[in-house]
Design a protein around this motif. Sequence first.
Motif, PDB file in Angstrom:
ATOM      1  N   GLN A 169     -14.823   1.857  -5.378  1.00  0.00           N
ATOM      2  CA  GLN A 169     -14.078   3.111  -5.530  1.00  0.00           C
ATOM      3  C   GLN A 169     -14.989   4.323  -5.326  1.00  0.00           C
ATOM      4  N   VAL A 210     -15.548   4.610  -1.394  1.00  0.00           N
ATOM      5  CA  VAL A 210     -14.449   4.958  -0.482  1.00  0.00           C
ATOM      6  C   VAL A 210     -13.333   5.758  -1.153  1.00  0.00           C
ATOM      7  N   GLY A 211     -13.384   5.906  -2.470  1.00  0.00           N
ATOM      8  CA  GLY A 211     -12.321   6.611  -3.188  1.00  0.00           C
ATOM      9  C   GLY A 211     -11.363   5.635  -3.853  1.00  0.00           C
ATOM     10  N   ASN A 212     -10.764   6.060  -4.953  1.00  0.00           N
ATOM     11  CA  ASN A 212      -9.886   5.178  -5.729  1.00  0.00           C
ATOM     12  C   ASN A 212      -8.695   4.673  -4.918  1.00  0.00           C
ATOM     13  N   ARG A 213      -8.019   5.584  -4.262  1.00  0.00           N
ATOM     14  CA  ARG A 213      -6.796   5.197  -3.554  1.00  0.00           C
ATOM     15  C   ARG A 213      -7.101   4.366  -2.317  1.00  0.00           C
ATOM     16  N   THR A 214      -8.146   4.730  -1.610  1.00  0.00           N
ATOM     17  CA  THR A 214      -8.515   3.941  -0.427  1.00  0.00           C
ATOM     18  C   THR A 214      -8.903   2.530  -0.822  1.00  0.00           C
ATOM     19  N   ALA A 215      -9.632   2.394  -1.930  1.00  0.00           N
ATOM     20  CA  ALA A 215     -10.024   1.063  -2.407  1.00  0.00           C
ATOM     21  C   ALA A 215      -8.804   0.228  -2.761  1.00  0.00           C
ATOM     22  N   LEU A 269       0.734   4.110  -3.026  1.00  0.00           N
ATOM     23  CA  LEU A 269       0.374   5.508  -2.803  1.00  0.00           C
ATOM     24  C   LEU A 269       1.439   6.458  -3.331  1.00  0.00           C
ATOM     25  N   PRO A 297       0.814  -1.232   0.000  1.00  0.00           N
ATOM     26  CA  PRO A 297       0.000   0.000   0.000  1.00  0.00           C
ATOM     27  C   PRO A 297       0.841   1.272   0.000  1.00  0.00           C
ATOM     28  N   VAL A 322      -5.642   0.578  -1.729  1.00  0.00           N
ATOM     29  CA  VAL A 322      -4.878   0.252  -0.513  1.00  0.00           C
ATOM     30  C   VAL A 322      -5.579  -0.836   0.290  1.00  0.00           C
ATOM     31  N   GLY A 323      -6.890  -0.717   0.458  1.00  0.00           N
ATOM     32  CA  GLY A 323      -7.628  -1.727   1.210  1.00  0.00           C
ATOM     33  C   GLY A 323      -7.557  -3.098   0.565  1.00  0.00           C
TER      34      GLY A 323
END
Length: 438
Positions: free
Chosen positions: A389, A392-397, A321, A317, A399-400
């Motif tokens: 996405q 929760v948003g593209n980056r959060t998805a 990022l 992750p 990373v999760g």
Amino acid sequence: MRPADQRSTPTLTPQAASALRGGVVGNFIDQLHIFLPLLVLAPALPELTGSHSTAASATVVVMAMLLGRPIGGVIFGRLSDLVGRTRTTTIAIAGTAACTLGLALTPGHEVIGAAAIWWVLIMRFLGGIFIAGEYSAAIPLAMEWSRPRLRGLYSGLIMSMAPWAQAVLAVITWCLLRLLDPQAYSSWGWRLPFVASAVGSLLLLRFYRRRVTDRQLPEPSARIRLSQLLIGAHRRSFWQLFGMMTGLWLMTNLVVIALPSILRTEAGLDASSVAWVMASAAAVQAIVMAWTGHASTSTGRRDFFVLWGIFAAATAPVVWLVLVSSSSMLVLVALACCLQAVTVTGYGPVGAYLAESFPPAIRSTGYGSAYSLSIVAPALHPFWLPPLQHAVGNRTAAVGLLVCAGLMVAGCARLGRPEDQPDLASSPTSRTFDHVAS
């Protein structure tokens, strides 16, 4: 003659060397077929689908083959256990070559309209079935011929052919895009690598027919029903490996399949630059993957996947990022290499681990099913990832999912039984063919 003990044989027998060479080269050619649409065909898709549907068509072309592979893993895995690994491999190779040649001969959209994309999807779906048949038979065969202390290394070398094939195709795509104008590439340039890959399969077919033999023949009395894999005596091994492979496939979808699109949309790279980034990352991935296969012999396959899954969940992750926030070409190359090195290089021991988890009578079925059925949920990410996405948003998805994938690999591996890396042809019901070179 009493079967020779491979663990005490100082050098590989000719039969073992041929099977291992076939496993390495065969997987390289298989992976060429897999990555051809993702790298080579993608720039020419408007020629086949019409410019209005390029993005959607690219997604379904990739998915068509991914969804064909679970069917091939079950059908050809079972066939391999019933009639023999080598015979099954040759059938699958012939089918793969035919499907790739069929793709190379596809008329453009201006000739047959929407029928072109439908033909591509059919060929890719059938190709996925045959490709799964190849690795479901050829890789267990190579593992059966390998000596226990070197099986992890051979597994790593075989599995590393995937990134090497990706790197080679990325370079070929870059060269063709540089040498040909867009019209020439879209018309006929993209077809050349498809024809070359099909020819490679035909040469591989000739090699298997002349040089490769099974180490053991199937015993009718030892046949195991498919139900024993899913709900019977071998269900624990199957579902544990299914979960572990699902985690690995989730990583693959994010850091291999989706990465080129992310480099284009978020980093603003053109097709040539994306090809170089992916080629560099694939080369690093291949080198590390060969090492991870060999390292698993010292740690034990189960413990390796537990440790690697935790490591990937913790590091991937962060790298992701930083990568999506970068714009420098050199930084992007370095981060893409790092991202693949800490995630999908965990495939190195997969060939050995899956083969060691099942007895000979159901080995190819178990291998092909666990490896291929686990593709389905990750392959459907175009349907379930966008809503995630959006929520929760593209980056959060991303990373999760990377964290979940790593923990899934570690957790499912921890449920596995410790293995002693045995001679895979050692079975009270198997007829072995260990001919020692004179």
